[in-house]
Each structure stands twice: as structure tokens, then as C-alpha cells.
Enzyme design. Structure first.
Site, PDB file in Angstrom:
ATOM      1  N   HIS A  91       0.639  -1.391   0.059  1.00 40.82           N
ATOM      2  CA  HIS A  91       0.023   0.056   0.005  1.00 40.82           C
ATOM      3  C   HIS A  91       0.821   1.194  -0.065  1.00 40.82           C
ATOM      4  CE1 HIS A  91      -4.078  -2.057   1.458  1.00 40.82           C
ATOM      5  NE2 HIS A  91      -3.598  -2.281   0.401  1.00 40.82           N
ATOM      6  N   ASP A 146      -7.082  -5.663  -2.188  1.00 45.23           N
ATOM      7  CA  ASP A 146      -6.257  -4.826  -1.675  1.00 45.23           C
ATOM      8  C   ASP A 146      -5.831  -3.859  -2.763  1.00 45.23           C
ATOM      9  OD1 ASP A 146      -4.681  -6.422  -3.273  1.00 45.23           O
ATOM     10  OD2 ASP A 146      -3.028  -6.622  -1.868  1.00 45.23           O
TER      11      ASP A 146
END
Length: 265
Positions: A91, A146
Site C-alpha cells: 500500500h 487490496d
């Protein structure tokens, strides 16, 4: 083999996913490579636009399922902790791409699956070859998405269609991706590199600081009340008006010539 190649030419940084033998599937080396390359592009003052692409026949076929299978040997609690650390590292790159003060173009072909679709959606603009195919795919192996997919997808296609793409995991082609608004343009595969280079060159020649403020305003618009968005626009407009690119833009207009923007604040 370097998992993510980094090259700068004519103020355009190109980040190339480089595991073609594995359809550029995301592994630990690529996670580190993406983090390093995206940060490098973000902070390099000579870079005014960024291209994200994949080597070989595919953009990215998602996470490396062989590595995932190896993790099944771990106790569930340890596996959960490892995956949490892994996704946190992934991320960092997504946030870097979304927030860097320069436009990012994704150029995709072949498989754009799982995290590959998340990564493409993290770019500001996307070009797809006509042979590209797309699937979010996480639900097919018992995972939730994700890479910011649950943030980007409903913003691009609307909540109902996002639910369909995420909950069913169906595969769709480039034409459908264009209809949904996931990509800006679909081009013949043979023309993808040239079309990408032309778009990146156009962005790199633009008023970089003004484009950065525009990008930030658009990304903030879904969570800001109108009053806050108007204040943001006010501050951004005023800041742009104090910079050399504003004067050059006016000069180009009145002199009937293309503006020669420096991209500097």
C-alpha cells in the site's frame, strides 16, 4: 533480474514491471521494487510525468499464487500477521502513486488481474491495448481486495458495478473496461507504446504544479463538502496564479504559440 525497471527520458519516468515469465505477478521483490521506484519518481524534480507498464505479453496477473500457497504451511495467526505486513508494504506504493505531484499513466496489455487491476486504477489515466482483459479475481481464492481497489473502483464505475466486479470476479475485455470508465482509451496492441509515449510527453510538457493541484483536488472531491472543496480550489488557483507557468501560459495565448511551461513552482 530487477523486478521493477526505472528509466527517465525527456522528463518521463517509466516504471516497468519485470517478471514476464510469471506474467509480472506480484512477489516480494516486486513489492520492494515498486516502493523504491514510485518514491524515486515522486521526489525526482526532473520527472514531470510517470508511466507504469509491464514487460512481455501482460501487465500483471495479480499476486504470486505459488508464494501464497507456501504460506499455508504457517499457523493461521502467523499467516495473518505476515499478510498484514505484506499488504502494508504494498500500500505504500499505491499511496505514493495516488498522491505524487505529477500525473501517472498506466499502460496495460494482456492480463490485468487482482492487484494488477488495483495498480492500474491507482494511476491517473489508463491506456489499454485491445488484447487486455480484466478481473478483480480476489473472491475466486477467498480473499478481499487490496491495493486500494475498494477505494478506486466505486469512484470509477459506481457502487453497483463495483459490487458486481468485486463480488463475482468475472473477466471482461478492454472494450467493456472502456465502457465502464476503467480506462481512458483502448488502442490496437501495436500502437500502445506510441500512444502511451505521446500521452506521457504531453503531460510532461504541461504546467506540472497546476496539474498536481488539479489531481489533488479531484482525488479529494469525493470526501470533501462543497465548502471545503471551494476553499481548496481558491488556494490552488491563487498559488498557480503566482507562478511562472501562469505568465507563460498567458504569453503563449496572446502570442498565438504553444506555451513553453517549465513545470516549476
Amino acid at each position: 533480474m530487477t523486478a521493477v525497471l526505472y528509466e527517465v527520458r525527456d522528463a518521463v519516468a517509466t516504471l516497468t514491471l519485470n517478471r514476464p515469465q510469471a506474467l509480472n505477478a506480484l512477489d516480494l521483490a516486486m513489492i520492494d521494487g515498486l516502493a523504491e521506484a514510485s518514491a524515486r519518481a515522486a521526489f525526482d524534480r526532473e520527472v514531470r510525468a510517470v508511466v507504469l507498464c509491464g514487460s512481455g505479453e501482460h501487465f500483471m496477473a495479480g499476486g504470486d499464487l505459488k508464494w501464497f500457497r507456501e504460506q499455508l504451511a504457517l499457523p493461521p495467526a502467523e499467516r495473518q500477521a505476515r499478510f498484514s505486513r505484506l499488504i502494508g508494504a504494498v500500500h505504500a506504493s499505491i499511496e505514493q502513486l495516488k498522491t505524487m505531484e505529477k500525473p501517472v499513466v498506466a499502460s496495460v496489455q494482456g492480463a490485468v488481474a487482482g492487484f494488477g487491476l488495483s495498480l492500474m486504477m491507482a494511476a491517473d489515466l489508463a491506456l489499454a491495448a485491445d488484447d487486455a482483459y480484466f478481473t478483480l479475481a480476489y473472491c475466486r481464492i477467498g480473499l478481499s481486495p487490496d491495493g486500494g481497489a475498494t477505494w478506486s473502483l466505486p469512484r470509477l464505475v459506481g457502487l453497483r458495478r463495483a459490487m458486481e466486479i468485486a463480488l463475482l470476479g468475472d473477466r471482461f475485455d478492454a472494450a467493456r473496461a472502456g465502457e465502464l470508465g476503467l480506462v481512458n482509451r483502448v488502442v490496437p496492441r501495436a500502437q500502445l507504446a506510441d500512444e502511451t509515449a505521446a500521452l506521457a510527453a504531453r503531460l510532461a510538457a504541461g504546467p506540472t504544479a497546476a496539474l498536481a493541484r488539479t489531481k489533488a483536488l479531484l482525488n479529494a472531491s469525493f470526501t470533501q463538502p462543497l465548502s471545503a472543496q471551494l476553499v481548496g480550489e481558491q488556494h490552488a488557483f491563487a498559488a498557480c496564479g503566482a507562478e511562472p507557468d501562469f505568465a507563460e501560459g498567458l504569453a503563449g495565448f496572446f502570442e498565438k504559440r504553444p506555451a513553453n511551461f517549465s513545470g516549476r513552482e
